[in-house]
Design a protein around this motif. Sequence first.
Motif, short mmCIF file in Angstrom:
data_model
loop_
_atom_site.label_atom_id
_atom_site.label_comp_id
_atom_site.label_asym_id
_atom_site.label_seq_id
_atom_site.Cartn_x
_atom_site.Cartn_y
_atom_site.Cartn_z
N GLU A 24 -91.94 -80.32 -40.43
CA GLU A 24 -91.98 -78.86 -40.43
C GLU A 24 -93.36 -78.42 -39.98
O GLU A 24 -94.37 -79.00 -40.39
CB GLU A 24 -91.70 -78.34 -41.83
CG GLU A 24 -91.64 -76.84 -41.91
CD GLU A 24 -91.23 -76.35 -43.29
OE1 GLU A 24 -92.01 -75.56 -43.87
OE2 GLU A 24 -90.16 -76.76 -43.78
N MET A 25 -93.41 -77.38 -39.13
CA MET A 25 -94.70 -76.94 -38.59
C MET A 25 -94.66 -75.45 -38.28
O MET A 25 -93.72 -74.96 -37.66
CB MET A 25 -94.99 -77.73 -37.30
CG MET A 25 -96.21 -77.30 -36.55
SD MET A 25 -96.30 -78.26 -35.01
CE MET A 25 -97.72 -77.53 -34.26
N ARG A 26 -95.69 -74.73 -38.74
CA ARG A 26 -95.85 -73.33 -38.31
C ARG A 26 -96.29 -73.33 -36.87
O ARG A 26 -97.16 -74.11 -36.47
CB ARG A 26 -96.88 -72.62 -39.18
CG ARG A 26 -96.32 -72.18 -40.52
CD ARG A 26 -97.37 -71.52 -41.38
NE ARG A 26 -97.81 -70.25 -40.82
CZ ARG A 26 -98.97 -69.67 -41.16
NH1 ARG A 26 -99.77 -70.23 -42.03
NH2 ARG A 26 -99.31 -68.52 -40.61
N TRP A 59 -93.93 -72.40 -26.68
CA TRP A 59 -94.02 -73.07 -27.98
C TRP A 59 -93.75 -74.56 -27.84
O TRP A 59 -94.37 -75.37 -28.52
CB TRP A 59 -93.09 -72.41 -29.00
CG TRP A 59 -91.62 -72.65 -28.76
CD1 TRP A 59 -90.77 -71.87 -28.04
CD2 TRP A 59 -90.84 -73.72 -29.28
NE1 TRP A 59 -89.51 -72.40 -28.06
CE2 TRP A 59 -89.52 -73.54 -28.81
CE3 TRP A 59 -91.12 -74.83 -30.08
CZ2 TRP A 59 -88.49 -74.42 -29.12
CZ3 TRP A 59 -90.09 -75.71 -30.39
CH2 TRP A 59 -88.79 -75.50 -29.91
N ASP A 81 -96.00 -66.66 -38.11
CA ASP A 81 -95.26 -66.88 -39.35
C ASP A 81 -94.04 -67.77 -39.09
O ASP A 81 -93.48 -68.32 -40.02
CB ASP A 81 -94.80 -65.54 -39.95
CG ASP A 81 -95.98 -64.72 -40.45
OD1 ASP A 81 -97.00 -65.33 -40.84
OD2 ASP A 81 -95.89 -63.48 -40.45
N GLN A 82 -93.66 -67.89 -37.84
CA GLN A 82 -92.47 -68.66 -37.44
C GLN A 82 -92.71 -70.16 -37.62
O GLN A 82 -93.79 -70.66 -37.31
CB GLN A 82 -92.15 -68.35 -35.97
CG GLN A 82 -90.86 -68.93 -35.48
CD GLN A 82 -89.69 -68.08 -35.90
OE1 GLN A 82 -89.66 -67.55 -37.00
NE2 GLN A 82 -88.72 -67.96 -35.02
N THR A 83 -91.69 -70.86 -38.09
CA THR A 83 -91.78 -72.30 -38.34
C THR A 83 -90.72 -73.04 -37.53
O THR A 83 -89.60 -72.52 -37.37
CB THR A 83 -91.56 -72.59 -39.85
OG1 THR A 83 -92.54 -71.87 -40.59
CG2 THR A 83 -91.70 -74.06 -40.17
N ARG A 90 -88.63 -76.79 -37.33
CA ARG A 90 -88.30 -77.91 -38.22
C ARG A 90 -87.50 -78.96 -37.47
O ARG A 90 -86.74 -78.64 -36.57
CB ARG A 90 -87.45 -77.42 -39.39
CG ARG A 90 -88.13 -76.48 -40.33
CD ARG A 90 -87.19 -76.01 -41.44
NE ARG A 90 -87.84 -75.05 -42.32
CZ ARG A 90 -87.91 -73.75 -42.07
NH1 ARG A 90 -87.37 -73.27 -40.99
NH2 ARG A 90 -88.53 -72.95 -42.91
N HIS A 137 -101.95 -69.21 -36.42
CA HIS A 137 -100.52 -69.49 -36.45
C HIS A 137 -99.69 -68.22 -36.42
O HIS A 137 -100.15 -67.16 -36.84
CB HIS A 137 -100.12 -70.23 -37.74
CG HIS A 137 -100.70 -71.59 -37.87
ND1 HIS A 137 -101.91 -71.83 -38.46
CD2 HIS A 137 -100.21 -72.80 -37.49
CE1 HIS A 137 -102.16 -73.12 -38.45
NE2 HIS A 137 -101.15 -73.74 -37.87
N SER A 143 -86.59 -63.09 -37.98
CA SER A 143 -87.64 -63.85 -37.30
C SER A 143 -87.58 -63.62 -35.79
O SER A 143 -86.48 -63.51 -35.23
CB SER A 143 -87.48 -65.35 -37.55
OG SER A 143 -87.61 -65.61 -38.92
#
Length: 199
Positions: A71-73, A43, A62-64, A66, A60, A15
């Motif tokens: 949890e959020m993209r 971010w 692909d990174q999330t 937490r 968005h 990632s």
Amino acid sequence: MARFVTWEDEVLRLSPPLDSCPALVLNADFRPLSYFPLSLWSWQDTVKAVFLDRVNILSHYDQTVRSPNFEMRLPSVISLKEYVQATRRPAFTRFNVFLRDSFTCQYCGTGFPTHELTFDHVIPRSRGGRTTWDNVLTACSACNLRKGDKLCRECGMHPRLEPFQPSAFELQENGRQFPPNFLHESWRDYLYWDSELDS
């Protein structure tokens, strides 16, 4: 003792770091707040704005991210919910003078990186010239030194464009000539550059 690599470790390794996931910020009319520099938020600022319900998420990564209960993209493109009016009269700064003149010496016509540019008083200060939009222009060091404290007609050096006070729109348009080195693919539908983008 040997450590086994888990799939979570592999995902983290592959990632991109969070700091390489800025969000492109668009005004409420879906135009970038600025082209040069490109309007980007970290971010952290983006996530905060989402929680405060100040922005719409348009795309968005692909990174999330937490937390223990969330949890959020990460958003890659956001638009403000309230329109921000652009200032009609941009600040008189060295950078804005360079941007107005497209980072090009107005005497020799050569483009330079910012750190190699200076600004020149068309009517030298030693002769009563003022440091204003309509008396200052971008020059390279060599041309600035050659002109010295002479008037243009005395040294035969005439600027390509007469200095003027630009509008915010004119600076924005000039900024479109200089796309940044990195453009996330999700940004491309919202950016319109004068120069061709690499595919």
